[in-house]
Design a protein around this motif. Structure first.
Motif, short mmCIF file in Angstrom:
data_model
loop_
_atom_site.label_atom_id
_atom_site.label_comp_id
_atom_site.label_asym_id
_atom_site.label_seq_id
_atom_site.Cartn_x
_atom_site.Cartn_y
_atom_site.Cartn_z
N GLY A 198 0.81 -1.21 0.00
CA GLY A 198 0.00 0.00 0.00
C GLY A 198 0.84 1.25 0.00
N VAL A 199 1.93 1.24 0.78
CA VAL A 199 2.82 2.41 0.82
C VAL A 199 3.49 2.60 -0.54
CG1 VAL A 199 4.88 3.38 1.88
CG2 VAL A 199 3.18 2.26 3.30
N LEU A 200 3.90 1.51 -1.18
CA LEU A 200 4.49 1.63 -2.52
C LEU A 200 3.48 2.19 -3.51
CD1 LEU A 200 6.62 -1.63 -2.76
CD2 LEU A 200 7.43 0.70 -2.44
N GLY A 201 2.23 1.75 -3.40
CA GLY A 201 1.17 2.31 -4.24
C GLY A 201 0.96 3.78 -3.96
N GLY A 202 1.02 4.17 -2.68
CA GLY A 202 0.89 5.57 -2.32
C GLY A 202 2.02 6.41 -2.88
N VAL A 203 3.24 5.87 -2.86
CA VAL A 203 4.39 6.58 -3.44
C VAL A 203 4.19 6.79 -4.93
CG1 VAL A 203 6.84 6.37 -3.99
CG2 VAL A 203 6.05 5.84 -1.69
N LEU A 204 3.76 5.73 -5.62
CA LEU A 204 3.55 5.84 -7.06
C LEU A 204 2.44 6.83 -7.39
CD1 LEU A 204 3.94 2.11 -8.15
CD2 LEU A 204 5.54 3.99 -8.53
N LEU A 205 1.33 6.76 -6.66
CA LEU A 205 0.22 7.67 -6.92
C LEU A 205 0.61 9.12 -6.65
CD1 LEU A 205 -2.79 8.05 -7.61
CD2 LEU A 205 -3.24 7.84 -5.17
N LEU A 206 1.27 9.35 -5.54
CA LEU A 206 1.68 10.71 -5.20
C LEU A 206 2.68 11.26 -6.22
CD1 LEU A 206 1.40 12.96 -3.09
CD2 LEU A 206 3.36 11.98 -1.94
N ASN A 207 3.63 10.44 -6.62
CA ASN A 207 4.61 10.86 -7.62
C ASN A 207 3.94 11.13 -8.95
OD1 ASN A 207 7.06 11.50 -8.69
ND2 ASN A 207 7.79 9.41 -8.86
N PHE A 208 2.97 10.30 -9.31
CA PHE A 208 2.23 10.50 -10.56
C PHE A 208 1.48 11.83 -10.54
CE2 PHE A 208 -1.67 9.87 -13.08
CZ PHE A 208 -1.10 9.62 -14.31
N VAL A 209 0.84 12.14 -9.43
CA VAL A 209 0.09 13.40 -9.31
C VAL A 209 1.04 14.59 -9.36
CG1 VAL A 209 -1.30 14.80 -7.74
CG2 VAL A 209 -1.88 12.41 -8.11
N GLN A 210 2.15 14.53 -8.60
CA GLN A 210 3.08 15.65 -8.56
C GLN A 210 3.73 15.90 -9.91
OE1 GLN A 210 5.69 14.69 -5.32
NE2 GLN A 210 4.38 15.69 -3.82
N VAL A 211 4.20 14.85 -10.56
CA VAL A 211 4.84 15.02 -11.87
C VAL A 211 3.82 15.48 -12.90
CG1 VAL A 211 5.99 13.77 -13.74
CG2 VAL A 211 6.71 13.42 -11.39
N GLY A 212 2.61 14.93 -12.82
CA GLY A 212 1.56 15.35 -13.75
C GLY A 212 1.22 16.82 -13.62
N LEU A 213 1.13 17.30 -12.40
CA LEU A 213 0.84 18.73 -12.21
C LEU A 213 1.99 19.60 -12.68
CD1 LEU A 213 -0.89 18.69 -8.69
CD2 LEU A 213 -1.96 19.01 -10.92
N GLN A 214 3.22 19.14 -12.49
CA GLN A 214 4.37 19.92 -12.97
C GLN A 214 4.46 19.91 -14.49
OE1 GLN A 214 7.66 18.22 -10.86
NE2 GLN A 214 7.22 19.34 -8.98
N TYR B 199 1.55 25.37 -5.78
CA TYR B 199 0.27 24.70 -5.99
C TYR B 199 0.42 23.18 -5.95
CZ TYR B 199 -1.42 29.30 -7.30
OH TYR B 199 -1.75 30.62 -7.28
N VAL B 200 1.57 22.69 -6.39
CA VAL B 200 1.82 21.24 -6.30
C VAL B 200 1.89 20.83 -4.84
CG1 VAL B 200 3.48 19.41 -6.83
CG2 VAL B 200 2.97 21.15 -8.55
N GLN B 201 2.57 21.63 -4.00
CA GLN B 201 2.62 21.34 -2.56
C GLN B 201 1.24 21.45 -1.93
OE1 GLN B 201 5.11 20.24 -0.53
NE2 GLN B 201 6.27 19.92 -2.41
N ALA B 202 0.45 22.42 -2.37
CA ALA B 202 -0.91 22.56 -1.85
C ALA B 202 -1.76 21.36 -2.23
CB ALA B 202 -1.54 23.85 -2.37
#
Length: 135
Positions: free
Chosen positions: A85-101, A109-112
């Motif tokens: 689950g933590v690995l999935g959380g890392v992947l999801l969070l990284n996907f969202v952050q990179v996608g927003l950038q 806004y990425v931090q927000a």
């Protein structure tokens, strides 16, 4: 593993673990020792990546670490969570952050957005705990 089960029991309810015959102090010492070793290894890897070292290196990663753990289903109350689950959380969070950038959003806004994701994950976790306590 027996150590993993003991960690879960101590994290969930230390009094029950003590009554069950688990040496709570020993398990906590082992947990903090492993945590310290992994933190030292992470610091070594970060300093080798940067080519230098400073006392504030890694301080910006704390919010991302907490977010990845909570998004992955780890309870802030303790005793609930899986490595997958933590690995999935890392992947999801990284996907969202990179996608927003990639879409050109400012880093603030990425931090927000990361903070909002943490807030939602904590709210879901607290509602899940409340529902489990009512049953």
């Amino acid at each position: 593993t027996p150590l993993g089960r003991s960690l879960f029991v101590v994290g969930g309810n230390a009094k029950c673990a003590r009554v069950s015959g688990i040496n709570v102090d020993k398990i906590r010492i082992i947990a903090f020792t492993i945590s310290g070793l992994m933190s030292g290894l992470a610091g070594l890897m970060l300093s080798s990546k940067m080519g230098s070292i400073n006392s504030v290196f890694g301080s910006s990663y704390s919010m991302d670490i907490i977010a990845a753990a909570v998004i992955g289903g780890t309870s802030l109350a303790g005793g609930i969570g899986k490595v997958s689950g933590v690995l999935g959380g890392v992947l999801l969070l990284n996907f969202v952050q990179v996608g927003l950038q990639v879409f050109g959003m400012d880093s603030y806004y990425v931090q927000a957005a990361t903070g909002l994701i943490i807030l939602l994950a904590v709210l879901i976790d607290s509602f899940r705990i409340r529902l489990a306590n009512k049953e």
